[in-house]
Design an enzyme around this catalytic site. Structure first.
Site: not given
Ligand code: URA
Length: 436
Positions: A88, A169, A176, A191, A195
């Site tokens: 990621h 999220d 956000r 966040s 995931k």
């Molecule tokens: N990527 C995400 O999945 N969440 C965030 O808060 C910032 C970048």
């Protein structure tokens, strides 16, 4: 709107506003009540702003992450018979690394379940990039995903997360985004990790960007974000390693959807820009190590065409035609250098904004992006230019967008009368358990 009982939203917001630590029960309640629509969007936005200013302790971040995981379902890849490892990135400009990386790592023997997102604002989204390939579909059911991951000829999937994966999220991120509360270390860490933990990958490599084009502009902040995520992963039994990597200049020579796919295919064909190749291999080595395959050499798989074969089967498995021509923009304009010299800096944020304004990105969720729009860079740090030599080509289907993109790029290049520049390292630091 707030449900009265042991907890209520107003007292939780006020507690965080006043700098107090939230108790696990308060966090569980507020995340669950928000997911169920009992805590209103304006209350959650206020709480996000209070968290933005007051921060969270590591215990609070851990509970918050657990509560977001508990808001939905967890996936399980334990039956597919190969180690699973995901990567990621916290988001940058020209960051198309997932495209060559996922098939490369699959070609080396691990399965790569890559749940990805769409771009918003200046950072591109992997799904938007892949959708520029005719026929390619981002939405897959969980069973299809498992079948592709288990297929020894494919083993890599890049798709959208289902609606039931950390739904708290999804709702919070949308708030956000429109309330100026994205750039908060506890909120970003929870966040991303909610995931990834819910996704059920066996190991996770994080590419934490630092620099002008990243969420984290300062190395200390990027380090804290990386450490927070590595700890969250370890706490959940997920082998997690983070690389801090530079995002001062864009990665590679393109920012835009089809433009980036074309560049990724060049890398898979054994060419492509050196920075993309370097970062792809650095992340591939970490992923293979985390998957117990440190003896496999990813460079060989890139060189001998195995990664390209995987790319083709991965694209075909999701309905795409890897041989189809990619879309080309209807309008091009070139930006020229004004003086002779060496490019000493190129602002990734300016390039990201220009690509976005040309139509490669969206301003509001759900907006359609232009597959062919973006910026092709002809001069990057270290390159020598002459007055009137091309710095970039702008691509768009909407010529009225050219002026705003040109304005975004007005100060993007720094050209100085120097003989050379010292190339800064791309991989700055590694955070996490030692290599196996
Ligand atoms: N990527 C995400 O999945 N969440 C965030 O808060 C910032 C970048």
């Amino acid at each position: 709107m707030a449900e009265r009982g042991a907890h209520d939203a107003v007292s939780i917001i006020a507690a965080k506003r006043d700098g107090r630590e939230l108790a696990p029960a308060q966090i569980d309640w507020v995340v669950d009540a928000f997911t169920r629509g009992i805590v209103a969007d304006e209350q959650m936005s206020a709480l996000a702003m209070a968290i933005y200013f007051r921060g969270m302790t590591r215990d609070e971040v851990r509970h918050w992450t657990d509560a977001m995981i508990a808001s939905g379902k967890r996936m399980d890849f334990s039956g597919i018979g190969r180690p699973t490892v995901d990567k990621h990135s916290t988001g940058g400009v020209g960051d198309k690394i997932t495209l060559p990386l996922a098939p490369l790592v699959a070609a080396c023997g691990a399965s790569v379940p890559q749940l990805s997102g769409r771009g918003l604002g200046h950072t591109g989204g992997t799904l938007d990039k892949l959708e520029s390939i005719p026929g390619w579909q981002a939405d897959l059911g969980a069973d299809d995903m498992v079948d592709i991951l288990a297929d020894p000829k494919i083993g890599a999937v890049v798709c959208a997360a289902g609606a039931d994966l950390a739904p708290a999220d999804k709702r919070l991120y949308a708030l956000r985004d429109v309330t100026g509360t994205v750039e908060s270390i506890p909120l970003i860490a929870s966040s991303i990790m909610s995931k990834k933990i819910a996704e059920g990958t066996g190991a996770l490599i994080l590419d934490v960007k630092v620099g002008a084009g990243a969420f984290m502009k300062q190395r200390d902040d990027a380090c804290e974000l990386a450490q927070t995520m590595v700890e969250l992963g370890a706490g959940a039994g997920l082998h997690t390693v983070a690389l801090l990597t530079a995002m001062d200049a864009p990665l590679g020579r393109t920012a835009g959807n089809a433009l980036e796919v074309r560049e990724a295919v060049e890398v898979l064909a054994g060419g492509g820009p050196a920075d993309i190749v370097e970062l792809t291999l650095a992340l591939a080595r970490e992923m293979l190590d985390a998957a117990g395959l440190s003896h496999v050499d990813p460079e060989a798989a890139l060189r001998d065409g195995r990664a390209m074969d995987r790319w083709r089967s991965m694209i075909t498995a999701q309905g795409g035609d890897p041989k189809a021509d990619l879309p080309v923009a209807r309008h091009n304009e070139v930006v020229y250098a004004e003086t002779d010299g060496v490019v000493t800096a190129l602002d990734a944020m300016d390039v990201g904004v220009a690509a976005w304004k040309l139509g490669a990105g969206r301003t509001v969720q759900g907006e359609k992006v232009q597959a062919a729009a973006g910026v092709e860079l002809h001069a990057k740090p270290g390159d020598r230019v002459r007055a009137e030599s091309p710095l970039a080509t702008l691509h768009t289907d909407s010529p009225e967008r050219m002026n705003v993109a040109r304005a975004a790029l007005a100060d993007a290049w720094t050209v100085r009368d120097e003989t050379s520049v010292n190339a800064a390292p791309l991989v700055i630091e590694r955070i996490g358990p030692g290599r196996g």
